[in-house]
Scaffold this motif. Structure first.
Motif, PDB file in Angstrom:
ATOM      1  N   GLY A   1       0.713  -1.068  -0.020  1.00 14.31           N
ATOM      2  CA  GLY A   1       0.171   0.033  -0.051  1.00 14.31           C
ATOM      3  C   GLY A   1       0.656   1.324   0.253  1.00 14.31           C
TER       4      GLY A   1
ATOM      5  N   GLU B   1       0.815   3.409  -3.335  1.00 18.36           N
ATOM      6  CA  GLU B   1       0.107   4.804  -3.440  1.00 18.36           C
ATOM      7  C   GLU B   1       1.211   5.926  -3.950  1.00 18.36           C
TER       8      GLU B   1
ATOM      9  N   ILE C   1      -3.542  -1.902  -5.136  1.00 13.94           N
ATOM     10  CA  ILE C   1      -3.654  -1.595  -3.608  1.00 13.94           C
ATOM     11  C   ILE C   1      -4.992  -2.118  -3.008  1.00 13.94           C
TER      12      ILE C   1
ATOM     13  N   CYS D   1      -1.450   8.335   0.654  1.00 12.99           N
ATOM     14  CA  CYS D   1      -2.616   8.061  -0.175  1.00 12.99           C
ATOM     15  C   CYS D   1      -3.328   9.365  -0.776  1.00 12.99           C
TER      16      CYS D   1
END
Length: 394
Positions: free
Chosen positions: A94, A98, A120, A175
């Motif tokens: 992740g 991201e 993701i 993110c």
């Protein structure tokens, strides 16, 4: 900081993957390739612009694309080495993905950005699968956490649940929710690592295969160690091999090597290639086809499609193929049935079916890995053997 960066950059292989094991040229752990790369990612995300910026940025760009090829259709990181099969593994993807999604969105490449966003989503999907289990666990099995089954000495619950939370929070900080997620198509893809990581990845037709050609005997065994299908439970066929000298706890003295590998009968003795310390040679590979040369004079051809995995094994004399059948996850017992040349494993609403051109028989042995127990079967043929592996929704 830059003294440390310079030191770490000397430990990258030709693909930019990080080699953490300083005691062995090969046997590099997959998890500890990801750890320094996500730390480099955070360094850049929070503003590092020093003299190593351009080099780190280029390495992150190139290795992230390779990591997409290594991610299973179930969303999971590759198996291999220590600290694997823990819930904190996928949140590392992740963080890395991201950052890359934001990079490609800035460049106007929303197709690639969307692909990272979809990757993701799969990583989070498998993470949520485990985090919603009751009781919660930090490792991908259902044994009581008090048993520490599948865990290294340092891999205790409190430590690795904090690691999971830390990784998820770091991914949240990186993110950008304004970037749209692309449609995740199970792409035809393949990748072979350097000899330091000794892995071959193939993805086609919704199936994902990972081979270890020269396994670290303290964590894995050589051969086909992973067959996944999207949305199917990961261990129903095999998610990682079994080893007889694990550096993690298995709560038993009876330990065996096991993978989806061929073998032969020599002088009345059954010999499987996963028990050999000789490396496997990859003759050729693509997303849906591969040819491997195993020890003991055995050759195997692999063909992947949406209908499953076809394996054709050739050699001299009696040919075998090991079939690990998932039997126990620490809580639930699977249903295993065998009839002549068909072996089936039923688990969580799915079936893993092995169909062989020769008879399938029970070896009367049980191997164990971090995910649980596998009863060992084998198919047998004379001079050649055909095997089909299917994972089917009930």
């Amino acid at each position: 900081v830059e003294l440390q960066i310079e030191n770490q950059l000397h430990r990258l292989d030709e693909n930019g993957m990080y080699m953490d094991n300083i005691h062995h040229d090969a046997h590099q752990p997959i998890v500890y390739d990801l750890v320094p790369r996500y730390l480099f990612t955070l360094l850049l995300h929070f503003g590092y612009k020093g003299k190593y910026f351009e080099r780190i940025d280029r390495i992150l760009r190139e290795t992230a694309l390779l990591t997409l090829k290594m991610q299973s259709v179930t969303g999971e990181i590759a198996f291999g080495g220590r600290s694997n099969q823990f819930v904190h593994n996928e949140p590392m993807l992740g963080i890395i993905f991201e950052f890359e999604a934001a990079r490609y969105a800035r460049e106007g490449d929303f197709e690639t950005a969307g692909r990272f966003k979809a990757a993701i989503a799969r990583a989070i999907e498998i993470t949520e699968y485990w985090l919603t289990k009751d009781p919660i666990s930090h490792i991908k099995n259902r044994f009581s956490t008090e048993t520490r089954y599948g865990c290294e000495k340092y891999a205790y619950f409190d430590k690795y649940m904090i690691t999971t939370a830390s990784h998820l929070f770091s991914a949240y900080l990186v993110c950008d929710e304004s970037i749209p997620m692309g449609d995740f198509v199970d792409r035809d893809d393949c990748f072979m690592t350097s000899r330091h990581f000794h892995k071959l990845f193939m993805s086609s037709g919704g199936y994902f295969l990972e081979f270890d050609t020269d396994a670290d005997p303290h964590y894995d065994s050589s051969g086909l160690g992973r067959v996944h299908r999207h949305r199917a439970p990961s261990p129903i066929c095999l998610s990682l091999p079994c080893t007889d000298t694990p550096k993690y706890k298995l709560c038993t003295e009876n330990k065996l090597r096991a993978s989806l590998c061929p073998g032969i009968i020599m002088d009345g003795e059954e010999l499987f290639t996963c028990d050999s310390d000789e490396a496997i040679e990859v003759i050729s590979y693509s997303s849906d086809k591969a040819r491997l040369k195993y020890p003991l004079g055995i050759r195997a051809d692999y063909n992947i499609s949406e209908n499953g995995v076809l394996v054709q094994v050739t050699g001299d004399g009696k040919i075998l193929h090991m079939l690990p059948a998932f039997s126990f996850d620490g809580e639930s017992v699977t249903q295993i049935s065998i009839c002549n040349n068909i072996l089936e494993v039923a688990y969580e609403g799915w079936i893993c079916r092995y169909t062989a051109s020769g008879e399938i028989r029970d070896l009367g042995k049980t191997a164990r890995n971090r995910n649980g127990f596998y009863k060992l079967f084998c198919a047998e043929g004379n001079g050649s053997l055909d095997l089909k592996i299917e994972i089917i929704k009930l």
